[in-house]
Design an enzyme around this catalytic site. Structure first.
Site, PDB file in Angstrom:
ATOM      1  N   GLY A 167       0.815  -1.210   0.000  1.00  0.00           N
ATOM      2  CA  GLY A 167       0.000   0.000   0.000  1.00  0.00           C
ATOM      3  C   GLY A 167       0.848   1.260   0.000  1.00  0.00           C
TER       4      GLY A 167
ATOM      5  CE  LYS B  21     -13.415 -11.919   7.670  1.00  0.00           C
ATOM      6  NZ  LYS B  21     -13.909 -12.816   6.592  1.00  0.00           N
TER       7      LYS B  21
ATOM      8  CE1 TYR C 103      -9.497   2.814   7.926  1.00  0.00           C
ATOM      9  CE2 TYR C 103     -10.053   5.057   8.583  1.00  0.00           C
ATOM     10  CZ  TYR C 103      -9.109   4.109   8.222  1.00  0.00           C
ATOM     11  OH  TYR C 103      -7.779   4.446   8.155  1.00  0.00           O
TER      12      TYR C 103
END
Length: 325
Positions: free
Chosen positions: A12, A93, A147
């Protein structure tokens, strides 16, 4: 043998910069990513190196890493609204199961672990600027709750492992960060504005543009993460740039930088979108001797150069589609 570090979310935006930093510090870096939002191109330059290895793995499932581990950086998570609104269950998760798995690994390996929390745990704040003692104003059942609450749970289980199992843990609360390797289509203001300007589209500002953000350049953030990991402080620390700007003014800065003649247009504000965001970095200054060095004009120029040099097809690439499991 050099020290070994596991970095989740390695492909990322932030994870890849952290891989670079720890490679440069002489570590053996183990990158892990399921590539649901990460991009192998962010780390492909590391594959020829003998002190880098990569596991294509979802940290929400059991994690096995052979050999010793000194540190774990848990940065696996969707981080943009476009992503976590499309994959809400996976977002929850990775914050819950993924953090639990990483903490279990840290305990088994006697490794120090730093988790990437976020300014989003403050929600739409009623305290300004936000300091670490503020508990937040979060809607747990709103669209952003998947989130926000994943990160709040992450902090809670991390502290539980620290107090109950004695695991060495660190918690960073990251405020808006930008720089090369961001995805143009990830829904956040900076890449969205630059992408629209490069495509000759009008810049979209939500609400009246008076909501504020504080943008930190990625190199500054990585330095803060490094210092926090090496510190002896186990409670949350804000890392961000306290230089606050309205999104309307920020859009105008991007227009000036890109030389674009497009207009700014306004659309309705998304549900639970924070009206203001600015870190109180007193703790980082006092505990870590850290504060941002890169001004917004310099950082924006570097970021714009990165986006400008992307292949043309990247400008028109559609956001990823996901299957939420």
């Amino acid at each position: 043998m050099g020290k070994r570090i596991l970095i989740t979310g390695a492909a990322g935006f932030l994870g890849s910069h952290l891989c670079d930093r720890f490679i440069n510090e002489g570590y053996h870096v183990i990158g892990m990513d399921n590539l649901i939002t990460g991009d192998m191109r962010n780390i492909e330059h590391l594959f020829p190196l003998s002190n880098f290895e990569f596991y294509h793995h979802d940290v929400s499932k059991f994690i096995h890493v052979p050999g010793e581990l000194d540190y774990i950086l848990h940065f696996a998570s969707p981080a943009s609204p476009i992503d976590y609104l499309k994959i809400p269950i996976q977002t929850l998760k990775v914050g819950a199961l993924g953090t639990h798995n990483c903490l279990g690994l840290a305990r088994a390996k006697n490794a120090r672990m730093l988790v990437a929390s976020t300014s989003e745990i403050y929600g739409d704040p009623l305290v300004h600027p936000q300091n670490e003692e503020y508990w937040g104003n979060v809607n747990p059942v709103g669209p952003r709750g998947v989130y926000d609450e994943a990160k709040r749970y992450m902090e809670a289980i991390t502290m539980a492992y620290h107090t109950f199992h004695g695991v060495q843990t660190r918690i960073i609360r990251i405020f808006n960060t930008y720089g090369p390797r961001m995805r143009l289509n990830d829904g956040r203001a900076l890449p969205a504005f630059i992408g629209q300007a490069l495509r000759g589209e009008d810049l979209t500002v939500f609400g009246d543009g008076s909501q504020t953000r504080s943008f930190c350049y990625v190199d500054d953030l990585v330095e803060g993460i490094y210092r926090l990991l090496m510190s002896d402080y186990e409670k949350p620390v804000n890392i961000g740039n306290p230089n606050e700007i309205s999104l309307k003014d920020f859009a105008e800065e991007v227009l000036k930088l890109t030389g674009s003649s497009v207009k700014i247009i306004y659309k309705p504000l998304p549900v639970d979108d924070p009206k203001q965001r600015r870190p109180d970095i007193t703790k980082a200054q006092e505990l870590l001797g850290w504060e941002p060095k890169v001004g917004r004009a310099e950082g924006l120029k570097k970021t714009y150069e990165y986006f400008k040099n992307l292949p043309q097809e990247e400008l028109y690439k559609q956001p990823k589609t996901f299957e939420s499991k």
